[in-house]
Design an enzyme around this catalytic site. Structure first.
Site, PDB file in Angstrom:
ATOM      1  N   ARG A 153      39.560  41.088  40.155  1.00  0.00           N
ATOM      2  CA  ARG A 153      40.462  39.938  40.331  1.00  0.00           C
ATOM      3  C   ARG A 153      41.707  40.095  39.457  1.00  0.00           C
ATOM      4  O   ARG A 153      42.809  39.722  39.853  1.00  0.00           O
ATOM      5  CB  ARG A 153      39.713  38.641  39.996  1.00  0.00           C
ATOM      6  CG  ARG A 153      40.481  37.410  40.398  1.00  0.00           C
ATOM      7  CD  ARG A 153      39.632  36.177  40.334  1.00  0.00           C
ATOM      8  NE  ARG A 153      39.198  35.864  38.981  1.00  0.00           N
ATOM      9  CZ  ARG A 153      38.423  34.835  38.663  1.00  0.00           C
ATOM     10  NH1 ARG A 153      37.981  34.023  39.606  1.00  0.00           N
ATOM     11  NH2 ARG A 153      38.069  34.600  37.423  1.00  0.00           N
ATOM     12  N   LYS A 255      45.007  34.252  38.956  1.00  0.00           N
ATOM     13  CA  LYS A 255      44.711  33.517  37.711  1.00  0.00           C
ATOM     14  C   LYS A 255      45.864  33.682  36.717  1.00  0.00           C
ATOM     15  O   LYS A 255      45.692  34.179  35.593  1.00  0.00           O
ATOM     16  CB  LYS A 255      43.381  34.030  37.137  1.00  0.00           C
ATOM     17  CG  LYS A 255      42.576  32.906  36.518  1.00  0.00           C
ATOM     18  CD  LYS A 255      41.132  33.278  36.378  1.00  0.00           C
ATOM     19  CE  LYS A 255      40.397  32.329  35.447  1.00  0.00           C
ATOM     20  NZ  LYS A 255      40.436  30.921  35.824  1.00  0.00           N
ATOM     21  N   GLU A 291      41.439  22.556  44.921  1.00  0.00           N
ATOM     22  CA  GLU A 291      40.462  22.761  43.853  1.00  0.00           C
ATOM     23  C   GLU A 291      40.722  21.779  42.723  1.00  0.00           C
ATOM     24  O   GLU A 291      41.731  21.072  42.705  1.00  0.00           O
ATOM     25  CB  GLU A 291      40.485  24.206  43.354  1.00  0.00           C
ATOM     26  CG  GLU A 291      41.764  24.637  42.695  1.00  0.00           C
ATOM     27  CD  GLU A 291      41.710  26.115  42.271  1.00  0.00           C
ATOM     28  OE1 GLU A 291      41.842  26.964  43.153  1.00  0.00           O
ATOM     29  OE2 GLU A 291      41.549  26.384  41.074  1.00  0.00           O
TER      30      GLU A 291
HETATM   31  C1  COI Z   1      37.020  29.587  33.677  1.00  0.00           C
HETATM   32  O1  COI Z   1      36.214  28.855  34.245  1.00  0.00           O
HETATM   33  O2  COI Z   1      36.652  30.621  33.107  1.00  0.00           O
HETATM   34  C2  COI Z   1      38.436  29.300  33.672  1.00  0.00           C
HETATM   35  O3  COI Z   1      39.174  30.222  33.587  1.00  0.00           O
HETATM   36  C3  COI Z   1      38.935  27.922  33.673  1.00  0.00           C
HETATM   37  C4  COI Z   1      39.557  27.581  32.367  1.00  0.00           C
HETATM   38  C5  COI Z   1      40.499  26.427  32.519  1.00  0.00           C
HETATM   39  C6  COI Z   1      38.539  27.285  31.316  1.00  0.00           C
END
Ligand code: COI
Length: 409
Positions: A153, A255, A291
């Site tokens: 990813r 991300k 989401e």
């Molecule tokens: C995760 O769930 O690892 C994320 O990247 C979300 C983050 C806002 C804690």
């Protein structure tokens, strides 16, 4: 813990580089601290290195036949872990310049990093992050969950953000090395997990808008418990009707750090009103689910579990994908498609998935002032069933027929 050295990963082995000026005299071997946890810290070939410690006052180490183990203890209340940063011992850093090839990754003492004020990440948001977890098994060993999925990813996200990325092998090796170096911070079995946060950033200087000339891949870790303050109790979400998280053609499907900064405003307003978080709708029709700020969403109706399809505006969650497979394996019909807000309001159960949140049941949804409740104020049966199945795999309590876990020691 004050060691003052760094480790380099070469051919899957860690070597000391360079010697710390504050250490001199006789040589011995150091390993990650044996913590007060009695969680079976083990000596691992990835982490054998030698360092000179005889004049050190900082290093609290005791000598044994083949190794030196620190007497450092992990003074943490494992029963009270939330989702906040606990500084640990080591972070991993690897750089690449314009040739796009990452080399010379090394473990460093966890702490602040130096960045040029003109760095691409600071000025133009050229950055990505990942999140995965390491779990302590009952026998003291450590399991990672699908780390190569995070690596892939990151490679996809890097392409969208015009950045080079570490290879899958480099990524996974670096994660393993960082987790093992911070072994004493992996919570005892059943008390939480070690959250692993890989970052990829444009660290080289730019002034005009352009990809940075140099990149840094960094991994830090922190022991964590539940993400939401509700713990495993159901969360209360509000459907956001004004702000959007992502737009078609944008970066919602990767991300990148900016996706998370842009949801803070709506999240702040929602929290002030007492909601746990915000559920976003699509920016075109304002009707289909996207989401939650930090996780994916699923709705359950009878035997059918539906989740918004991946179409560039939704993060392809690794927990999302894993839950879909687990649910299918349990006989549910799983659908990835456009899910309308009306369906959400008529669902039997709703839950969120994510690395940080794992599987989080939703107790209520508020949309345009109307509140709908699920699960009679308790955890829904399906959410509970899927949570148990997934966490049993992640913690090594269930047979891993799918080969999703990676054992570290
Ligand atoms: C995760 O769930 O690892 C994320 O990247 C979300 C983050 C806002 C804690």
């Amino acid at each position: 813990m004050e060691y003052g050295f760094s480790l380099q990963l070469r051919s899957n082995r860690a070597i000391l580089a360079p010697p710390c000026p504050s250490f001199s005299g006789r040589k011995c071997l150091l390993f990650p601290a044996k913590s007060s946890l009695k969680t079976g810290s083990q000596i691992h070939p990835l982490l054998s290195f030698s360092v000179d410690i005889s004049n050190s006052t900082a290093c609290k180490a005791v000598r044994s036949a083949t190794s030196v183990e620190t007497t450092e203890v992990t003074e943490l209340n494992w029963d009270n872990l939330g989702f906040g940063l606990v500084p640990t011992d080591y972070m991993y850093v690897m750089k690449c310049s314009s040739d796009g090839i990452f080399t010379n990754g090394e473990l460093k003492k966890f702490g602040p990093i130096e960045l040029n004020p003109s760095a691409g990440v600071l000025n133009y948001g050229q950055g990505l992050f990942e999140g995965l977890k390491a779990y302590r098994k009952a026998d003291g060993s450590i399991l990672l969950f699908r780390p190569e999925e995070n690596a892939m990813r990151m490679i996809d996200g890097a392409a969208r953000m015009c950045m080079p990325a570490p290879t899958v092998e480099q990524f996974v090796d670096a994660v393993k090395m960082t987790v093992l170096a911070n072994n004493r911070w992996v919570p005892p079995t059943g008390k939480g997990s070690l959250y692993v946060r890989p970052l990829l950033m444009g660290s080289g200087p730019v002034l005009g808008l352009a990809p940075a000339p140099e990149y840094t891949f960094l991994i830090f870790v922190s022991p964590v418990g539940n993400y939401f303050k509700e713990g495993l109790s159901p969360i209360n979400l509000i459907v956001e009707n004004e702000y959007h998280r992502a737009t078609p053609g944008g970066t919602g499907g990767v991300k990148t750090i900016g996706n998370y900064a842009s949801v803070l405003k709506a999240q702040k307003i929602a929290k002030e009103k007492g909601y746990s978080d915000v559920l976003y709708l699509d920016a075109v029709h304002k009707r289909y689910l996207e989401e939650v700020s930090s996780c994916n969403i699923f709705v359950v109706k009878g035997n059918v579990i539906s989740t918004p399809e991946i179409k560039g505006t939704i993060l392809p969650g690794i927990t999302r994908k894993s839950i879909m497979d687990v649910a299918q394996g349990q006989g549910f019909q799983v659908e990835e498609r456009a899910v309308s807000v009306e369906e959400l309001l008529n669902a039997d159960e709703v839950f969120c998935t994510g690395t940080a949140v794992v599987v989080s049941p939703v107790g209520s949804i508020t949309y345009l002032g109307k509140r709908v409740e699920y699960g009679n104020s308790g955890v829904g049966v399906v959410s509970q069933q899927l949570y148990s199945a997934l966490t049993s795999l992640q913690m090594g309590l269930a047979e891993d027929h799918l080969g999703w876990t990676v054992q570290l020691n």
